[in-house]
Design an enzyme around this catalytic site. Structure first.
Site, PDB file in Angstrom:
ATOM      1  N   ASP A 312       0.858  -1.177   0.000  1.00  0.00           N
ATOM      2  CA  ASP A 312       0.000   0.000   0.000  1.00  0.00           C
ATOM      3  C   ASP A 312       0.901   1.236   0.000  1.00  0.00           C
ATOM      4  O   ASP A 312       2.126   1.142   0.108  1.00  0.00           O
ATOM      5  CB  ASP A 312      -0.964  -0.016   1.192  1.00  0.00           C
TER       6      ASP A 312
HETATM    7  C1  NOJ Z   1      -3.984   3.952   0.178  1.00  0.00           C
HETATM    8  C2  NOJ Z   1      -5.169   3.046   0.254  1.00  0.00           C
HETATM    9  O1  NOJ Z   1      -5.130   2.309   1.453  1.00  0.00           O
HETATM   10  C3  NOJ Z   1      -5.286   2.085  -0.902  1.00  0.00           C
HETATM   11  O2  NOJ Z   1      -6.525   1.446  -0.819  1.00  0.00           O
HETATM   12  C4  NOJ Z   1      -5.113   2.783  -2.197  1.00  0.00           C
HETATM   13  O3  NOJ Z   1      -5.243   1.868  -3.247  1.00  0.00           O
HETATM   14  C5  NOJ Z   1      -3.757   3.462  -2.210  1.00  0.00           C
HETATM   15  N1  NOJ Z   1      -3.686   4.445  -1.152  1.00  0.00           N
HETATM   16  C6  NOJ Z   1      -3.473   4.146  -3.541  1.00  0.00           C
HETATM   17  O4  NOJ Z   1      -4.207   5.290  -3.657  1.00  0.00           O
END
Ligand code: NOJ
Length: 793
Positions: A312
């Site tokens: 993530d």
């Molecule tokens: C953080 C989020 O937790 C995730 O779901 C997302 O895909 C990423 N950022 C990218 O934006």
């Protein structure tokens, strides 16, 4: 159509590819035997668009040409465009791409930008490896559908699949071939803002929805230019963040991981999702982005996942604040060794991986495998043949009618009618054909932007039709008295007074209250209070005090605890965030063109003190029983039972609950066999066989006893007792959406086999055990009388 999880179904094996994988890890035969033999914990994944010998050959050939730095480059991902997290990572993308130092970009704001970057990658970089462009496409790209929690409330996977397909068509036309969806985190805590992004609290329903998203995104072939790679997230336990606080720690036993949190991931991967995102949270003492148990033991060895694992946003770098890495190099080493292939934004791989491999701290085979996992996806998408996107594919004008209609249908089916009591003898809804003057009140009555909900991709407020606009179209602007009444967080006395006057002058009042989509719901929007923000409750009370018939539409990304409202307001609908067709869909339901048919996918708490609350709980040794329905339950005869002294255990509305405009009658549940063999069903868990063969069929008659046509979501639950591990008081194992004309009866049948009766035992093996079983076919998780059957050895 009947939906079963199919979670443990076996199809063609991918073991050859897996053997190659293990060989590249330097692992020997016996390990392979352990992962795939009859003692395996769960059937390995058997269906992936990545297990293609032709792809493997091309990956081999390319790998031979790559330098260490070029390999590391494939593992670096950056955000270029509006950021969706803190800090931006690196910035000089054009020159980095030219040097082969970037594998993927996301958050780009146009197809033109994507093509420009792609030109650099395929024309300037030495090996011409195309970039993979990603985006958070959570409930639509431009055609914005209801938020995922609402989509799940339709209990209709065909709706979800088509929404995902439309999202894939629009995303791919914008150059995006990788969507960070579905989010399949089981969530039992509505304080957690991201509950809105998932399918709620149930692993079975979550699995059905997970599969539907993947089918829609990836289509029949990933090479189809309208298909996009899915990315199931967040692995794992993110939805169990303690106290519902985003990014917080989770403690989940291996048993509960297997019973509750893993199944939707397994479902998405076995449907063919080619990628997976590791989560932010610490799980059982180890951050999920550095967790070899989940990322390697479960994902690679047990499930034999051949795809791409991306971290993530900066979660690799965050191993430093977590405290398990002293610096970026250590963070990179721990993440890649645990199984994270691609580093989203943190730049740690880019900065340190080459040195780590040179010094032997990260093994060459592990690096190679990570790169192979990325390249496989790029080949499977056909990016090497066709790296660019035809810029004329994107729709700039009005959205195609078919997409808009699907958005409307999805919204109509997602609304949950929570309460519909009277004005006099007749329920307020549906409204009469000519209801007179309608007062439309509230901050969400005419707010197009907020109809889109959080994470609305490239949704545009100008595509959204509000409730006020749709009501005006329906009854004529002259019959609408609109007053905003309040902002989300504030309101003046004068604003509230104006709303009260609007109500006084109307025949019926529709109040549109709730949360501000992106600020109060979604990522980094956990709430400690689940009331209506600002002065909205005061507005509601004052408007209700006018004595006019009131319909309260709740727009939110979670259940809200509103004791006063549920006691005093006659009619309440959970509208969630309905997407671009919010207004037309609501109006059709309000006027009864179509009856509400959504059902809750999360238990609706009476108070935040009950949270976490979920229907599939364990019974405890001192169950309170369900007899005390007084509020508060002060006079229970039992003291030493598992209960609150000041509130009931039960939620206000249970999982699976939702009213309609008709009355329904369920007959007693029947089963066609009262004794089943565990041996027979265990065979089906291990072998390539239909898991229905050794089971029973449960059925019940459902009758529409009212005078309106309705859709009903019929649910089937089981409880197992006498088992080696304690099983939940009820577990959803199937459901079916049916349409019933007035007076019509239908017999609804569910074949129940190993999928329905299996559990994870003490040794973490999936099996069917000798047990007593109760089966309910019921309209929600709290009603109905069970029928018994027995499973014998
Ligand atoms: C953080 C989020 O937790 C995730 O779901 C997302 O895909 C990423 N950022 C990218 O934006």
């Amino acid at each position: 159509m009947l939906w079963d999880s199919g979670q443990r179904r076996c199809r063609l094996s991918i073991r050859v590819a897996f053997l190659l994988t293990l060989a590249s890890f330097g692992l020997s035969g016996p390990v392979f035997a352990q992962a795939s033999g009859s003692n395996s914990h769960a059937a390995a994944l058997t269906h992936s668009p990545l297990t293609d010998p032709a792809i493997e050959k091309r990956v081999d050939a390319l790998m031979k040409q790559m330098t260490l730095e070029e390999k590391v480059g494939q593992l670096a991902q950056y955000s270029s465009g509006a950021p969706t997290g803190p800090s931006a990572g690196n910035a000089d993308y054009p020159s980095m791409i030219g040097r082969g130092e970037v594998g993927s970009l996301f958050n780009l704001d146009s197809v033109r930008a994507a093509n420009q970057y792609q030109h650099i990658a395929v024309e300037k970089s030495r090996l011409h490896i195309p970039l993979l462009f990603g985006l958070d496409v959570i409930h639509g790209f431009r055609t914005t559908f209801p938020v995922p929690l609402a989509l799940a409330s339709t209990w209709d996977p065909s709706i979800v699949e088509k929404a995902a397909r439309i999202a894939a068509q629009e995303s791919s036309a914008a150059g995006v071939r990788w969507v960070f969806s579905p989010m399949v985190d089981v969530a039992r805590d509505p304080r957690w803002g991201r509950i809105v992004e998932g399918a709620g609290e149930d692993p079975y329903l979550g699995s059905v929805m997970a599969r539907a998203y993947v089918r829609g995104y990836q289509g029949k072939s990933l090479r189809n230019k309208e298909s996009v790679a899915a990315c199931v997230k967040h692995f794992v336990g993110y939805g169990a963040a303690e106290a519902g606080r985003d990014y917080n720690t989770a403690e989940i036993s291996e048993h509960t991981l297997r019973e509750v949190y893993f199944p939707p991931f397994y479902a998405a991967l076995s449907e063919g999702s080619v990628s997976l995102m590791s989560s932010f949270n610490t799980l059982n003492g180890l951050p999920a982005t550095a967790n070899p148990f989940t990322l390697t033991q479960i994902l690679r060895k047990e499930w034999e996942f051949p795809g791409l694992v991306v971290s993530d946003w900066t979660s690799v770098g965050e191993l430093v604040p977590h405290g398990i890495a002293l610096d970026g190099a250590m963070a990179a080493r721990k993440a890649i060794t645990a199984g994270v292939d691609m580093d989203m934004v943190s730049d740690s791989y880019h900065q340190h991986l080459a040195d780590l491999v040179k010094s032997g701290k990260v093994s060459q085979p592990r690096l190679d495998e990570a790169v192979r996992n990325v390249l496989r996806v790029k080949f499977a998408l056909g990016l090497f043949e066709d790296p660019f996107t035809d810029e004329s594919r994107e729709v700039h004008g009005a959205l195609p009618k078919e997409r808009v209609e699907h958005a409307r249908l999805a919204a109509e089916r997602s609304f949950v009618l929570l309460k519909n009591s009277g004005a006099g003898s007749r329920p307020i809804l549906p409204l009469a054909g000519d209801p007179g003057t309608i007062a439309v009140i509230g901050p969400l009555a005419d707010d197009a932007n907020n109809m889109l909900g959080p994470w609305s991709g490239r949704g545009r407020p100008e595509d959204a039709v509000t409730l006020k606009t749709a009501l005006e179209q329906r009854v004529g602007a002259g019959k609408i008295r609109y007053a905003k009444g309040a902002e989300f967080q504030t309101a003046s006395d004068a604003e509230i007074q104006k709303a009260v006057e609007a109500a006084q002058g109307a025949d019926v009042v529709v109040l549109a209250l709730g949360e501000e989509a992106a600020a109060q719901s979604g990522e980094a929007a956990s709430r400690a209070y689940l009331n209506l923000p600002g002065r909205q409750e005061e507005l509601l009370e004052k408007v209700t005090a006018t004595g006019k018939p009131v319909v309260l539409l709740l727009f939110s990304g979670r259940p809200l605890t509103l004791p006063w409202a549920f006691e005093h307001v006659p009619t309440i609908v959970a509208a969630w965030f309905p997407g671009i067709q919010a207004g037309p869909a609501l109006v059709r339901v309000l006027f009864g063109d179509v009856a509400p048919s959504g059902k809750l996918v999360v238990s609706w708490p009476r108070t935040i003190g009950q949270i976490p609350i979920y229907y599939n709980a364990l019974n405890t040794g001192r169950p309170a029983g369900d007899t005390d329905l007084t509020h508060p339950p002060t006079n229970s005869p039992e003291k030493f039972v598992s209960r609150y002294i000041d509130e009931q255990n039960s939620p206000l509305f249970p999982f699976g609950y939702g009213l309609s405009y008709s009355s329904l009658e369920y007959s007693q549940t029947r089963v066609d066999s009262s004794k089943l063999s565990a041996v027979g069903m265990n065979e089906t868990l291990r072998a390539v066989a239909s898991d229905k063969s050794a089971g029973a069929t449960a059925s019940a008659m459902v009758k529409n006893t009212g005078n309106r046509a309705v859709d009903e979501v019929v649910q089937v639950y089981v409880r197992l007792t006498g088992t080696s591990m304690e099983e939940p008081v009820r577990k959803l194992v199937g459901f079916k959406r049916i349409s019933l004309a007035p007076g019509e009866s239908q017999t609804v049948s569910f074949p129940l086999g190993a999928d329905a009766f299996s559990l994870w035992d003490m040794e973490n093996h999936l099996r069917v055990e000798a047990s007593h079983v109760q089966v309910w076919i019921s309209p929600d998780s709290s009603r109905g009388l069970p029928v018994a059957l027995e499973i014998v050895e």
